[in-house]
Design a protein around this motif. Structure first.
Motif, mmCIF file in Angstrom:
data_model
loop_
_atom_site.group_PDB
_atom_site.id
_atom_site.type_symbol
_atom_site.label_atom_id
_atom_site.label_comp_id
_atom_site.label_asym_id
_atom_site.label_seq_id
_atom_site.Cartn_x
_atom_site.Cartn_y
_atom_site.Cartn_z
ATOM 1 N N LEU A 148 0.868 -1.174 0.000
ATOM 2 C CA LEU A 148 0.000 0.000 0.000
ATOM 3 C C LEU A 148 0.908 1.229 0.000
ATOM 4 N N ASP A 149 0.912 1.961 -1.105
ATOM 5 C CA ASP A 149 1.901 3.025 -1.264
ATOM 6 C C ASP A 149 1.414 4.401 -0.837
ATOM 7 N N ARG A 150 0.254 4.481 -0.148
ATOM 8 C CA ARG A 150 -0.227 5.752 0.401
ATOM 9 C C ARG A 150 -0.617 5.553 1.860
ATOM 10 N N SER A 151 -0.439 6.598 2.632
ATOM 11 C CA SER A 151 -0.804 6.522 4.051
ATOM 12 C C SER A 151 -2.319 6.545 4.187
ATOM 13 N N LEU A 152 -2.802 6.015 5.315
ATOM 14 C CA LEU A 152 -4.246 5.968 5.534
ATOM 15 C C LEU A 152 -4.831 7.371 5.694
ATOM 16 N N SER A 153 -4.059 8.287 6.263
ATOM 17 C CA SER A 153 -4.551 9.667 6.405
ATOM 18 C C SER A 153 -4.736 10.313 5.035
ATOM 19 N N ALA A 154 -3.789 10.041 4.093
ATOM 20 C CA ALA A 154 -3.917 10.581 2.735
ATOM 21 C C ALA A 154 -5.111 9.959 2.017
ATOM 22 N N ILE A 155 -5.332 8.657 2.227
ATOM 23 C CA ILE A 155 -6.490 7.994 1.611
ATOM 24 C C ILE A 155 -7.789 8.555 2.171
ATOM 25 N N SER A 156 -7.806 8.862 3.482
ATOM 26 C CA SER A 156 -8.996 9.458 4.098
ATOM 27 C C SER A 156 -9.324 10.808 3.463
ATOM 28 N N ASP A 157 -8.285 11.621 3.221
ATOM 29 C CA ASP A 157 -8.503 12.918 2.566
ATOM 30 C C ASP A 157 -9.015 12.736 1.138
ATOM 31 N N ASP A 158 -8.448 11.775 0.417
ATOM 32 C CA ASP A 158 -8.880 11.521 -0.958
ATOM 33 C C ASP A 158 -10.352 11.130 -1.019
ATOM 34 N N LEU A 159 -10.770 10.283 -0.074
ATOM 35 C CA LEU A 159 -12.158 9.801 -0.087
ATOM 36 C C LEU A 159 -13.147 10.946 0.165
ATOM 37 N N ILE A 160 -12.752 11.923 0.986
ATOM 38 C CA ILE A 160 -13.642 13.061 1.249
ATOM 39 C C ILE A 160 -13.832 13.886 -0.019
ATOM 40 N N GLU A 173 -8.231 1.589 9.060
ATOM 41 C CA GLU A 173 -7.330 0.561 9.600
ATOM 42 C C GLU A 173 -8.048 -0.782 9.683
ATOM 43 N N GLU A 174 -9.311 -0.763 10.092
ATOM 44 C CA GLU A 174 -10.081 -2.007 10.203
ATOM 45 C C GLU A 174 -10.292 -2.637 8.822
ATOM 46 N N ILE A 175 -10.645 -1.814 7.826
ATOM 47 C CA ILE A 175 -10.859 -2.344 6.475
ATOM 48 C C ILE A 175 -9.542 -2.845 5.888
ATOM 49 N N LEU A 176 -8.445 -2.137 6.186
ATOM 50 C CA LEU A 176 -7.128 -2.580 5.697
ATOM 51 C C LEU A 176 -6.772 -3.947 6.262
ATOM 52 N N LYS A 177 -7.105 -4.182 7.538
ATOM 53 C CA LYS A 177 -6.796 -5.485 8.148
ATOM 54 C C LYS A 177 -7.582 -6.605 7.453
ATOM 55 N N VAL A 178 -8.800 -6.291 6.999
ATOM 56 C CA VAL A 178 -9.585 -7.281 6.253
ATOM 57 C C VAL A 178 -8.861 -7.636 4.958
ATOM 58 N N ILE A 179 -8.370 -6.603 4.263
ATOM 59 C CA ILE A 179 -7.671 -6.834 2.988
ATOM 60 C C ILE A 179 -6.355 -7.570 3.223
ATOM 61 N N GLN A 180 -5.685 -7.296 4.330
ATOM 62 C CA GLN A 180 -4.414 -7.956 4.616
ATOM 63 C C GLN A 180 -4.564 -9.443 4.903
ATOM 64 N N ASP A 181 -5.812 -9.900 5.117
ATOM 65 C CA ASP A 181 -6.066 -11.336 5.294
ATOM 66 C C ASP A 181 -6.259 -12.043 3.959
ATOM 67 N N PHE A 182 -6.274 -11.276 2.840
ATOM 68 C CA PHE A 182 -6.466 -11.874 1.525
ATOM 69 C C PHE A 182 -5.202 -12.591 1.078
ATOM 70 N N GLU A 183 -5.373 -13.363 -0.001
ATOM 71 C CA GLU A 183 -4.223 -13.975 -0.675
ATOM 72 C C GLU A 183 -3.716 -13.029 -1.754
ATOM 73 N N PRO A 184 -2.417 -12.989 -2.017
ATOM 74 C CA PRO A 184 -1.331 -13.729 -1.366
ATOM 75 C C PRO A 184 -0.975 -13.149 -0.003
ATOM 76 N N ALA A 185 -0.352 -13.963 0.840
ATOM 77 C CA ALA A 185 0.026 -13.541 2.185
ATOM 78 C C ALA A 185 1.006 -12.378 2.109
ATOM 79 N N GLY A 186 0.767 -11.387 2.981
ATOM 80 C CA GLY A 186 1.643 -10.211 3.015
ATOM 81 C C GLY A 186 1.140 -9.064 2.172
ATOM 82 N N ILE A 187 -0.020 -9.245 1.519
ATOM 83 C CA ILE A 187 -0.533 -8.204 0.627
ATOM 84 C C ILE A 187 -0.999 -7.000 1.437
#
Length: 485
Positions: A148-160, A173-187
């Motif tokens: 993930l090449d952008r910080s969560l704060s920057a993504i929050s600003d973009d979404l607004i 952070e919670e949604i990111l943790k969901v995505i981090q459980d996807f395959e491949p491991a370490g994504i």
């Protein structure tokens, strides 16, 4: 101060449209050249693909006998088109290779991209519409390596601003943790440390895995700098356990996205050689890769249209004259493009021929030690071209040999002298340097000073800073980072 007029003569050097075409086309590798030709065919109706039968001698005679009187102040020289440049004096097909079997392109399968695969997994999660959109946006910011090449704060600003979604960083952070459980491991990791911890978290629990998690979490800096003594002291473990831990960590993938079959990245990373050198009976044969480059001609329809206008130039209206100027412009452009392609091919052929002659032994044997010192100036002197032209030809071009595909820049190297005064290529020194590092005792890797001494003993007078420069060019780390337990 009074205004006055005066005449001033001065010389200026300007490139003609033809020269500009040649310069631009010479820089292009074969894949980009194919796209450039397709673009020109689409934009210029006076340029056509294919060869015309040579059955128009009567047409040429009539064409060449026309009066060259100007229509107006515009210089419309019919002779440029009446000699029928419609049939160029060259063929771009690859006809100079005889007795060589047909070389087939290796196809690859088109698979779903990494982002598509992640969004497919996201669709299987029980998320509301807003969280689904946020998850898709996060996935869109994951790079080709899987980070993930952008910080969560920057993504929050973009979404607004972009989607009118006001979401706090804690929910991201919670949604990111969901995505981090996807395959491949370490994504979707934000750095290497987090990427390794995500993969270790999926491992079966054991003492070695626990030590690995401890090291990556608390001693990551010591681990990356290979300060193994500090790790042993702080964890109170012996070398054997540390070896197992390091082995466990090195099995992890630092770039989880790279293993995914993204068809676009495969296409972009595919190397198509511009030249092919084959060896038969101790002789080398050079050919250009022109398999997908079409033959080109000037449109006969446009040439006849131009001739028709010239027959009635005395009774032309203003609109007709503007049409003639348009037709002339397109015919000029088509002729310049065809000539530029021909000159590009000649330039590439002569340049590669000079490189092949200078590195003949290497192309016969594939032995890197047979490479001779060669710089741009050497090739320029052999071909009669300017050094800048040789630089353009060698940039982003590849040659296919019996021993692999090489960039043309691979064959250029500095000249060095041994203690006997013999001139050698710096590549020979690099090959010896690489051999020394590969065969060193990994528990006590060779320093740059020691490598310099070894090379000096073999007759290569090399300073330590030169050893360091060559080592860095080969992407070999310093001795401390090559150390193993």
């Amino acid at each position: 101060m009074a205004l006055k007029q005066q005449l001033q003569l001065k010389q200026q050097q300007k490139l003609s449209p033809m020269q500009m075409q040649v310069i631009k086309l010479t820089e292009l590798p074969v894949l980009e050249l194919e796209e450039r030709i397709k673009q020109e065919l689409e934009e210029n109706p006076a340029l056509e693909e294919g060869l015309e039968p040579n059955d128009n001698s009567e047409y040429d005679d009539e064409y060449g006998s026309e009066d060259d009187t100007n229509i107006s102040q515009e210089d419309l020289t019919l002779g440029d088109y009446m000699n029928e440049d419609e049939i160029p004096d060259y063929q771009l097909r690859d006809n100079n290779r005889q007795g060589v079997g047909k070389q087939e392109e290796i196809p690859f399968s088109v698979a779903a991209s990494l982002h598509e695969y992640l969004i497919e997994q996201l669709g299987e999660c029980e998320l509301n519409d807003e969280n689904q959109k946020v998850g898709e946006y996060i996935i869109g910011n994951i790079d080709e390596s899987g980070y993930l090449d952008r910080s969560l704060s920057a993504i929050s600003d973009d979404l607004i601003f972009q989607q009118n979604i006001d979401i706090p960083v804690s929910r991201l952070e919670e949604i990111l943790k969901v995505i981090q459980d996807f395959e491949p491991a370490g994504i979707a990791a934000r750095n290497l440390q987090e990427c390794l911890l995500l993969q270790l978290g999926r491992k079966e629990k054991s003492e070695i895995v626990d030590y690995a998690i401890n090291i990556i979490t608390n001693l990551f800096d010591e681990f990356t700098k290979r300060h193994y003594d500090k790790i042993i002291r702080q964890l109170s473990i012996d070398e054997e356990i540390l070896k197992e831990v390091i082995q466990e960590i090195t099995t992890l993938n630092p770039k989880p996205g790279n293993n995914w079959g993204d068809s676009l990245s495969i296409t972009l990373s595919t190397i198509v050689p511009d030249f092919t050198i084959d060896s038969y009976g101790g002789e080398l044969f050079l050919s250009l890769n022109n398999r997908n480059i079409p033959d080109l001609r000037v449109s006969r329809e446009y040439s006849e249209l131009f001739k028709g206008f010239s027959d009635n130039k005395e009774s032309m209206s203003l609109d007709s004259k503007n049409t003639v100027l348009f037709v002339k412009q397109k015919l000029d452009s088509a002729r310049w493009f065809i000539d530029a392609i021909k000159q590009r091919q000649d330039t590439l052929q002569r340049t590669m021929q000079a490189i092949m002659d200078m590195q003949y032994d290497f192309f016969l044997t594939g032995d890197e030690s047979q490479l001779k010192p060669m710089i741009l100036k050497d090739v320029a002197q052999r071909t009669g071209y300017d050094i800048s032209t040789i630089s353009r030809v060698s940039n982003s071009k590849y040659v296919q040999t019996s021993f692999g595909i090489y960039p043309l820049k691979y064959f250029f190297s500095e000249s060095m002298q041994t203690d006997t005064g013999e001139e050698i290529s710096s590549r020979e020194v690099k090959a010896i340097l690489k051999e020394c590092i590969e065969n060193e005792d990994k528990k006590k890797p060779l320093t740059d000073d020691k490598l310099s001494e070894i090379l000096n003993e073999r007759g290569y007078i090399i300073a330590r800073r030169t050893v360091a420069k060559y080592r860095e060019q080969m992407n070999l780390p310093v001795a401390r980072l090559r150390k193993e337990i």
